[in-house]
Design an enzyme around this catalytic site. Structure first.
Site, PDB file in Angstrom:
ATOM      1  N   ASP A  11     133.409  24.541  60.169  1.00 24.13           N
ATOM      2  CA  ASP A  11     132.766  23.266  59.827  1.00 24.13           C
ATOM      3  C   ASP A  11     133.157  22.154  60.809  1.00 24.13           C
ATOM      4  O   ASP A  11     134.257  22.161  61.358  1.00 24.13           O
ATOM      5  CB  ASP A  11     133.174  22.873  58.393  1.00 24.13           C
ATOM      6  CG  ASP A  11     132.271  21.789  57.820  1.00 24.13           C
ATOM      7  OD1 ASP A  11     131.146  21.628  58.328  1.00 24.13           O
ATOM      8  OD2 ASP A  11     132.689  21.115  56.863  1.00 24.13           O
ATOM      9  N   ASN A  41     122.282  25.472  53.330  1.00 17.91           N
ATOM     10  CA  ASN A  41     121.990  24.802  54.603  1.00 17.91           C
ATOM     11  C   ASN A  41     120.490  24.668  54.903  1.00 17.91           C
ATOM     12  O   ASN A  41     120.102  23.917  55.807  1.00 17.91           O
ATOM     13  CB  ASN A  41     122.708  25.493  55.773  1.00 17.91           C
ATOM     14  CG  ASN A  41     124.212  25.252  55.804  1.00 17.91           C
ATOM     15  OD1 ASN A  41     124.993  26.099  56.233  1.00 17.91           O
ATOM     16  ND2 ASN A  41     124.637  24.078  55.344  1.00 17.91           N
ATOM     17  N   SER A  80     132.636  25.539  49.263  1.00 16.45           N
ATOM     18  CA  SER A  80     131.202  25.476  49.575  1.00 16.45           C
ATOM     19  C   SER A  80     130.470  26.792  49.324  1.00 16.45           C
ATOM     20  O   SER A  80     129.677  27.242  50.166  1.00 16.45           O
ATOM     21  CB  SER A  80     130.979  24.998  51.021  1.00 16.45           C
ATOM     22  OG  SER A  80     131.500  23.702  51.196  1.00 16.45           O
TER      23      SER A  80
HETATM   24  C1  IPE Z   1     129.660  25.235  54.938  1.00 19.62           C
HETATM   25  O1  IPE Z   1     129.605  24.035  55.625  1.00 19.62           O
HETATM   26  C2  IPE Z   1     128.744  26.235  55.565  1.00 19.62           C
HETATM   27  C3  IPE Z   1     129.045  26.643  56.935  1.00 19.62           C
HETATM   28  C4  IPE Z   1     130.076  26.299  57.638  1.00 19.62           C
HETATM   29  C5  IPE Z   1     128.118  27.547  57.500  1.00 19.62           C
HETATM   30  P1  IPE Z   1     128.735  22.796  55.112  1.00 19.62           P
HETATM   31  O2  IPE Z   1     128.950  21.702  56.068  1.00 19.62           O
HETATM   32  O3  IPE Z   1     127.322  23.205  54.873  1.00 19.62           O
HETATM   33  O4  IPE Z   1     129.425  22.479  53.713  1.00 19.62           O
HETATM   34  P2  IPE Z   1     129.253  21.250  52.726  1.00 19.62           P
HETATM   35  O5  IPE Z   1     127.807  21.179  52.357  1.00 19.62           O
HETATM   36  O6  IPE Z   1     129.700  20.033  53.453  1.00 19.62           O
HETATM   37  O7  IPE Z   1     130.136  21.571  51.568  1.00 19.62           O
HETATM   38  C1  IPE Z   2     129.067  23.649  60.414  1.00 18.80           C
HETATM   39  O1  IPE Z   2     129.103  22.375  60.950  1.00 18.80           O
HETATM   40  C2  IPE Z   2     127.916  24.454  60.923  1.00 18.80           C
HETATM   41  C3  IPE Z   2     126.891  24.781  59.927  1.00 18.80           C
HETATM   42  C4  IPE Z   2     126.918  24.432  58.664  1.00 18.80           C
HETATM   43  C5  IPE Z   2     125.774  25.563  60.390  1.00 18.80           C
HETATM   44  P1  IPE Z   2     128.286  21.169  60.300  1.00 18.80           P
HETATM   45  O2  IPE Z   2     126.925  21.154  60.891  1.00 18.80           O
HETATM   46  O3  IPE Z   2     128.313  21.247  58.813  1.00 18.80           O
HETATM   47  O4  IPE Z   2     129.123  19.944  60.800  1.00 18.80           O
HETATM   48  P2  IPE Z   2     129.409  18.587  60.015  1.00 18.80           P
HETATM   49  O5  IPE Z   2     130.056  18.954  58.717  1.00 18.80           O
HETATM   50  O6  IPE Z   2     128.090  17.923  59.805  1.00 18.80           O
HETATM   51  O7  IPE Z   2     130.303  17.824  60.926  1.00 18.80           O
HETATM   52 MG    MG Z   3     129.607  20.462  57.419  1.00 15.63          MG
END
Ligand code: IPE
Ligand code: IPE
Ligand code: MG
Length: 251
Positions: free
Chosen positions: A20, A68, A196
């Site tokens: 993340d 997502n 998550s």
């Molecule tokens: C969790 O990250 C999913 C992945 C890293 C693929 P998110 O960024 O989607 O999680 P939330 O929604 O902030 O909990």
């Molecule tokens: C994780 O990074 C990657 C995916 C969920 C695909 P994020 O895209 O959630 O990054 P932040 O949380 O917005 O910084």
């Molecule tokens: Mg994220």
């Protein structure tokens, strides 16, 4: 040093990572979120390599959650494009390293092209005996448990098992990754301290490590820090600390 001899140094067999922080990494640099995802792929490549070198038995990466899809269409489609190009560029090398690649999650939601690439990667590497690399895409822990429940219900309906046979051990056989050891170490980058909807069944006794480091900045050094933290956990599984120390002395 006396302390060291008491502490049983055990390497994690199965590591799971919520990668993340890509979006925030990009935002800090006034770059589009997709640039963060691209930088994240570089980190992924490095950490997979490090796990292969460390002879980790299994590595499970959360790449795209079932939630997502709620992101802007443009971000979702660029992530799909990135999965496809990364798969095409990385699979050959991973195969040479005898990595066995598996995808967990509902892949039916993906384009035919992506589904084909996923199947090709799995088929090519299915007999490899090196590290198990599991990539969670369109994965949700609740989906995983619901899918297991449905499969069990079908067995009951076909009279292959009785309802009285249903216990935690049986359910465990129906969720994803049931053939691998339970995750020992969970790593989440990006500062959030939540699961998550990742592997909620499988994480029952996993050690949880959270770091503020954003995924594109998570390197071998940060990985070593997580391993160092892990070896200092006393895994009690319900027992007392004294019981665990006693058992370690005997072994
Ligand atoms: C969790 O990250 C999913 C992945 C890293 C693929 P998110 O960024 O989607 O999680 P939330 O929604 O902030 O909990
Ligand atoms: C994780 O990074 C990657 C995916 C969920 C695909 P994020 O895209 O959630 O990054 P932040 O949380 O917005 O910084
Ligand atoms: Mg994220």
């Amino acid at each position: 040093m006396e302390n060291d001899s008491k502490q049983q140094i055990i390497k994690p067999e199965h590591i799971v990572i919520v990668m993340d922080g890509n979006g925030r990494w990009a935002k800090k640099r006034f770059m589009p979120r997709t640039a963060g995802h691209k930088a994240g792929v570089k980190s992924t490549r490095k950490i997979v390599e490090t796990c292969v070198e460390n002879k980790i038995e299994a590595l499970t990466l959360f790449a795209f959650s079932s939630e997502n899809w709620k992101r802007p269409d443009q971000e979702v489609s660029s992530l799909m494009e990135l999965f496809l190009t990364t798969l095409q560029s990385e699979v050959k090398k991973l195969h040479e390293q005898s990595v066995c690649i598996r995808f967990i999650g509902d892949c039916t939601a993906f384009s035919d092209k992506l589904q084909k690439s996923i199947k090709q990667a799995e088929d090519l590497t299915v007999n490899n005996t090196g590290m198990n690399l599991n990539i969670a895409v369109n994965y949700g822990g609740r989906w995983d448990i619901a899918t297991a429940c449905r499969a069990i219900a079908e067995k009951v309906q076909a009279s292959e098992i009785k309802t009285s046979d249903i216990d935690a051990e049986l359910i465990n056989q129906y969720v994803t990754l049931s053939d691998l050891p339970d995750p020992d170490l969970f790593i989440r980058t990006g500062g959030e301290q939540r699961i998550s909807n990742f592997l909620i069944w499988q994480l029952a006794y996993t050690e949880l490590y959270f770091t503020d480091v954003l995924w594109p900045d998570f390197d071998e050094n940060e990985f070593d820090k997580a391993l160092g933290w892990f070896v200092n956990r006393q895994r009690r599984f319900g027992k007392t600390g004294d019981q665990v120390e006693q058992a370690n002395k005997v072994n």
